[in-house]
Write a protein that holds these residues in place. Structure first.
Motif, mmCIF file in Angstrom:
data_model
loop_
_atom_site.group_PDB
_atom_site.id
_atom_site.type_symbol
_atom_site.label_atom_id
_atom_site.label_comp_id
_atom_site.label_asym_id
_atom_site.label_seq_id
_atom_site.Cartn_x
_atom_site.Cartn_y
_atom_site.Cartn_z
ATOM 1 N N GLY A 1 0.804 -1.213 0.000
ATOM 2 C CA GLY A 1 0.000 0.000 0.000
ATOM 3 C C GLY A 1 0.835 1.259 0.000
ATOM 4 O O GLY A 1 0.403 2.298 0.536
ATOM 5 N N LEU A 2 1.995 1.204 -0.613
ATOM 6 C CA LEU A 2 2.907 2.348 -0.644
ATOM 7 C C LEU A 2 3.024 2.883 -2.075
ATOM 8 O O LEU A 2 2.795 2.157 -3.041
ATOM 9 N N ALA A 3 3.399 4.154 -2.193
ATOM 10 C CA ALA A 3 3.596 4.758 -3.513
ATOM 11 C C ALA A 3 4.837 5.638 -3.495
ATOM 12 O O ALA A 3 4.758 6.871 -3.601
ATOM 13 N N PRO A 4 6.016 5.048 -3.352
ATOM 14 C CA PRO A 4 7.247 5.835 -3.265
ATOM 15 C C PRO A 4 7.629 6.431 -4.621
ATOM 16 O O PRO A 4 7.244 5.919 -5.681
ATOM 17 N N LEU A 5 8.376 7.497 -4.575
ATOM 18 C CA LEU A 5 8.962 8.074 -5.780
ATOM 19 C C LEU A 5 10.308 7.393 -6.000
ATOM 20 O O LEU A 5 11.197 7.481 -5.155
ATOM 21 N N LEU A 6 10.438 6.678 -7.111
ATOM 22 C CA LEU A 6 11.672 5.944 -7.396
ATOM 23 C C LEU A 6 12.608 6.814 -8.230
ATOM 24 O O LEU A 6 12.245 7.263 -9.319
ATOM 25 N N ILE A 7 13.799 7.044 -7.692
ATOM 26 C CA ILE A 7 14.765 7.933 -8.340
ATOM 27 C C ILE A 7 15.982 7.133 -8.809
ATOM 28 O O ILE A 7 16.635 6.454 -8.006
ATOM 29 N N PRO A 8 16.323 7.187 -10.108
ATOM 30 C CA PRO A 8 17.533 6.483 -10.581
ATOM 31 C C PRO A 8 18.801 7.176 -10.076
ATOM 32 O O PRO A 8 18.903 8.406 -10.117
ATOM 33 N N ILE A 9 19.739 6.365 -9.573
ATOM 34 C CA ILE A 9 21.030 6.877 -9.105
ATOM 35 C C ILE A 9 22.123 6.149 -9.879
ATOM 36 O O ILE A 9 22.166 4.915 -9.877
ATOM 37 N N PRO A 10 23.023 6.864 -10.552
ATOM 38 C CA PRO A 10 24.070 6.205 -11.344
ATOM 39 C C PRO A 10 24.915 5.242 -10.499
ATOM 40 O O PRO A 10 25.168 5.500 -9.315
ATOM 41 N N PHE A 11 25.342 4.143 -11.121
ATOM 42 C CA PHE A 11 26.138 3.152 -10.411
ATOM 43 C C PHE A 11 27.447 3.740 -9.896
ATOM 44 O O PHE A 11 27.979 3.296 -8.875
ATOM 45 N N ALA A 12 28.001 4.733 -10.589
ATOM 46 C CA ALA A 12 29.256 5.353 -10.144
ATOM 47 C C ALA A 12 29.091 5.953 -8.749
ATOM 48 O O ALA A 12 30.000 5.867 -7.906
ATOM 49 N N LEU A 40 29.789 5.476 -2.768
ATOM 50 C CA LEU A 40 29.162 5.344 -1.440
ATOM 51 C C LEU A 40 29.584 4.038 -0.773
ATOM 52 O O LEU A 40 29.909 4.010 0.428
ATOM 53 N N ALA A 41 29.593 2.948 -1.552
ATOM 54 C CA ALA A 41 29.985 1.644 -1.007
ATOM 55 C C ALA A 41 31.434 1.653 -0.559
ATOM 56 O O ALA A 41 31.788 1.077 0.475
ATOM 57 N N TRP A 42 32.297 2.305 -1.344
ATOM 58 C CA TRP A 42 33.723 2.405 -0.982
ATOM 59 C C TRP A 42 33.867 3.097 0.371
ATOM 60 O O TRP A 42 34.646 2.659 1.227
ATOM 61 N N ALA A 43 33.088 4.144 0.592
ATOM 62 C CA ALA A 43 33.141 4.863 1.870
ATOM 63 C C ALA A 43 32.579 3.989 2.994
ATOM 64 O O ALA A 43 33.121 3.966 4.109
ATOM 65 N N CYS A 44 31.530 3.229 2.710
ATOM 66 C CA CYS A 44 30.914 2.373 3.727
ATOM 67 C C CYS A 44 31.847 1.260 4.186
ATOM 68 O O CYS A 44 31.786 0.823 5.341
ATOM 69 N N GLU A 45 32.709 0.795 3.291
ATOM 70 C CA GLU A 45 33.570 -0.343 3.603
ATOM 71 C C GLU A 45 34.622 -0.027 4.667
ATOM 72 O O GLU A 45 35.288 -0.924 5.174
ATOM 73 N N ILE A 46 34.742 1.230 5.011
ATOM 74 C CA ILE A 46 35.628 1.616 6.111
ATOM 75 C C ILE A 46 35.038 1.165 7.450
ATOM 76 O O ILE A 46 35.756 0.885 8.413
ATOM 77 N N LEU A 47 33.718 1.047 7.519
ATOM 78 C CA LEU A 47 33.022 0.691 8.758
ATOM 79 C C LEU A 47 33.212 -0.786 9.097
ATOM 80 O O LEU A 47 33.415 -1.614 8.204
ATOM 81 N N LEU A 97 26.678 -1.409 2.990
ATOM 82 C CA LEU A 97 26.736 -1.581 1.539
ATOM 83 C C LEU A 97 28.195 -1.811 1.127
ATOM 84 O O LEU A 97 29.104 -1.173 1.667
ATOM 85 N N THR A 98 28.412 -2.732 0.209
ATOM 86 C CA THR A 98 29.767 -3.003 -0.289
ATOM 87 C C THR A 98 29.797 -2.846 -1.804
ATOM 88 O O THR A 98 28.769 -2.909 -2.480
ATOM 89 N N ARG A 99 31.015 -2.655 -2.348
ATOM 90 C CA ARG A 99 31.154 -2.524 -3.798
ATOM 91 C C ARG A 99 30.733 -3.808 -4.510
ATOM 92 O O ARG A 99 30.203 -3.765 -5.620
#
Length: 304
Positions: A233-244, A249-256, A261-263
């Motif tokens: 019952g949801l209607a979110p707005l789906l936004i495309p985000i380039p893989f780059a 973002l994944a590279w930065a997350c992998e410090i944790l 999220l991972t590459r």
């Protein structure tokens, strides 16, 4: 004889050792094997005597051999989706998997099912998919009659896929998609995959086969998100985000210590994961796979 009695007569005493039998898929495989009247031995690092389990580390030859003593069949449902320290895709899928296969052959195991994944390919640019493919080759080199099972991404009430997507859709009115949402997916219900493994163990045919298990419907990633949102019952707005951007973002997350999220996960979202019509699958085993919409309806109903 009643069908249940016939099944018991056919499987009684044929112990199946399940490596990874406490995992998301593994514990379902254990239940479905028992439903088919197989005695089951769970090979786990943390055994529980109430569950007829034994201590086993798939990296340790002796403990694997001990877990296979007297077994008719074995299932290797051990998997790794995120590398941590010494636990790498290579160590689990390319080194440990053939160790299990070699020990199964030496123990006189008659049937081995190795759980891999759709798209497994030793020539893939994806590190994860490449190691899955190399693992299949290594297993077959040690146990040529092994049955290879390749499920698509699996879903179920306590999964890391459908539950996570649903949670994010509820929290985010604007939902960021991987790329333009065109990657094709064919999610399979985990209980259907577990039943398929049990039927492979119970069937008369023993020739080596590769099975691919995808759900009844292939979706684009965007279509899948919309189908899940619609059921909730949801209607979110789906936004495309380039893989780059996702890669950065994944590279930065992998410090944790425990990256959200991972590459590697980002790379997997660029690759289609659908079953090939040329490969045997659910139909050959007499299974009609359940859709993600059916299961999601039940999950939502159970939550009240």
């Amino acid at each position: 004889m009643e069908p249940r009695t016939l099944a018991r007569a056919a499987t009684n005493g044929r112990t199946i050792t399940v490596f990874g039998g406490t995992g998301f898929l593994g514990n379902r495989i254990v239940c479905h094997l028992r439903n088919h009247e197989f005695p089951v031995r769970i090979a786990s690092r943390h055994p529980d005597v109430q569950l007829q389990s034994v201590a086993a580390n798939i990296h340790d030859e002796r403990s694997v051999a001990n877990a296979l003593v007297g077994a008719y069949g074995a299932v290797n449902a051990v998997s790794l989706y995120r590398e941590r320290g010494g636990e790498t895709f290579h160590s689990v899928h390319v080194e440990a998997a053939p160790l299990v296969a070699a020990q199964a052959r030496r123990a006189g195991v008659e049937r081995l099912v190795h759980v891999s994944g759709i798209g497994a390919d030793a020539a893939s640019p994806s590190h994860y998919i490449r190691k899955r493919g190399e693992g299949e080759r290594a297993v077959l080199a040690e146990f040529p009659d092994a049955m290879i099972v390749r499920p698509a991404v699996m879903f179920g009430p306590d999964d890391a896929f459908l539950s996570t997507v649903l949670k994010l859709l509820r929290r985010l009115p604007i939902y960021p998609m991987f790329g333009r949402g065109r990657t094709r997916l064919q999610p399979a219900y985990v209980e259907d995959v577990a039943e398929a493994v049990a039927r492979i163990m119970a069937r008369a045919e023993t020739h080596p086969t590769v099975f691919e298990f995808g759900g009844p419907t292939p979706y684009s990633y965007e279509q899948l998100l919309r189908a899940i949102a619609h059921q909730a019952g949801l209607a979110p707005l789906l936004i495309p985000i380039p893989f780059a951007i996702w890669h950065a973002l994944a590279w930065a997350c992998e410090i944790l210590p425990r990256p959200p999220l991972t590459r590697n996960q980002v790379e997997l979202m660029r690759i289609d994961s659908v079953s090939s019509p040329e490969m045997p699958g659910f139909a050959e085993l007499g299974i009609s796979p359940q859709s993600i919409e059916e299961i999601l309806q039940r999950m939502l109903a159970n939550r009240g």
